[in-house]
Design an enzyme around this catalytic site. Structure first.
Site, PDB file in Angstrom:
ATOM      1  CG  ASP A   9      -1.535   1.175   1.523  1.00  0.00           C
ATOM      2  OD1 ASP A   9      -2.257   1.785   0.616  1.00  0.00           O
ATOM      3  OD2 ASP A   9      -1.432   1.718   2.671  1.00  0.00           O
ATOM      4  CG  ASP A 173      -2.501   2.360   5.996  1.00  0.00           C
ATOM      5  OD1 ASP A 173      -2.930   1.884   4.972  1.00  0.00           O
ATOM      6  OD2 ASP A 173      -2.512   3.488   6.544  1.00  0.00           O
ATOM      7  CG  ASP A 177      -4.241  -1.631   2.690  1.00  0.00           C
ATOM      8  OD1 ASP A 177      -4.209  -1.529   1.300  1.00  0.00           O
ATOM      9  OD2 ASP A 177      -3.705  -1.018   3.490  1.00  0.00           O
TER      10      ASP A 177
HETATM   11  O1  PGA Z   1      -6.022   7.765  -1.717  1.00  0.00           O
HETATM   12  C1  PGA Z   1      -5.918   7.239  -0.497  1.00  0.00           C
HETATM   13  O2  PGA Z   1      -7.341   7.287   0.109  1.00  0.00           O
HETATM   14  C2  PGA Z   1      -5.050   6.566   0.132  1.00  0.00           C
HETATM   15  O3  PGA Z   1      -4.756   5.531  -0.361  1.00  0.00           O
HETATM   16  P1  PGA Z   1      -3.900   4.230   0.079  1.00  0.00           P
HETATM   17  O4  PGA Z   1      -3.496   4.062   1.546  1.00  0.00           O
HETATM   18  O5  PGA Z   1      -4.501   3.239  -0.281  1.00  0.00           O
HETATM   19  O6  PGA Z   1      -2.542   4.484  -0.492  1.00  0.00           O
HETATM   20 MG    MG Z   2      -3.078   3.021   3.160  1.00  0.00          MG
END
Ligand code: PGA
Ligand code: MG
Length: 226
Positions: A9, A173, A177
């Site tokens: 991520d 996180d 995910d």
């Molecule tokens: O764009 C978001 O909401 C953040 O996305 P991510 O933590 O999946 O990278």
């Molecule tokens: Mg994230």
């Protein structure tokens, strides 16, 4: 057994607290001898730029699985249209003042500023006959098709790379995910992760943000898992 690739991520996982790239995590990722795919709720251009600047080869999952690409010289594919998301957005706009994030660049889902009551919005949305759900990444709230997520994106991308999703270790996180943890071979949550993602993880790091990713990769190496 050894895993063949990593899917990481971006926001909250390979960044620092204020969202800038975590330099030690970048160094560690660059030192790996196996492919590293970036998976994000953010836009395809954001994911591809991150991949380029980190020194990876352009394999990315963006818009929470709605958009994927395997190399910089290929344009990428989009798995859904915005139509149903726009219906959900119009409906919710009657109840909340919503702000779209990066609407010019999003092709498959709508990202919203996190300044409205998500619980209430989720309840209201249930009354509509739409295949749309809301996920909170802690950086944005995404209105997206229930058919797309990072797990579905990983399965498709893995196939395009000649791999299986179970060949991947996933690092993340937050709740967006979850599905990629489910389809991957091993899931690692960083210390700042949501309770929900920590519960789904095979391993949880003590350190947070990019420091957690460094710890995760060192753990995998020390156990001979990569
Ligand atoms: O764009 C978001 O909401 C953040 O996305 P991510 O933590 O999946 O990278
Ligand atoms: Mg994230």
């Amino acid at each position: 057994m050894k895993f063949k690739a990593i899917v990481a991520d971006i926001d909250g996982t390979i960044t620092c607290e204020k969202r800038e790239l975590h330099l030690e995590a970048m160094k560690k990722i660059r030192s790996l001898k196996i492919p590293v795919v970036l998976a994000t709720g953010n836009t395809l251009c954001y994911a591809r730029t991150a991949s380029m600047l980190i020194g990876l080869d352009g394999a990315v999952i963006a818009e929470n699985g709605g958009a994927i690409a395997i190399r910089f010289d290929l344009q990428g594919t989009f798995e859904e249209s915005l139509e149903e998301c726009e219906k959900a957005y119009s409906f919710l706009s009657e109840y909340f003042k919503l702000t779209k994030l990066d609407p010019l660049y999003r092709k498959t889902e709508i990202a919203l500023k996190r300044d409205f009551d998500l619980k209430k919005a989720r309840n209201l949305l249930k009354s509509q006959n739409l295949d749309i759900e809301m996920v909170d990444t802690k950086y944005a709230i995404h209105l997206k098709s229930t058919k797309i997520n990072k797990g579905v994106g990983l399965q498709k991308l893995a196939g395009m790379m000649g791999l299986k999703s179970k060949d991947f270790v996933a690092i993340g996180d937050s709740e967006n995910d979850l599905e990629m943890f489910e389809v991957s071979g091993f899931g690692i949550a960083v210390g700042n992760g949501d309770e929900i993602i920590k519960e789904a993880a095979d391993y949880v790091t003590e350190d947070s943000f990019g420091g957690g990713t460094v710890e995760a990769l060192e753990f995998l190496e020390s156990k001979g898992l990569i």
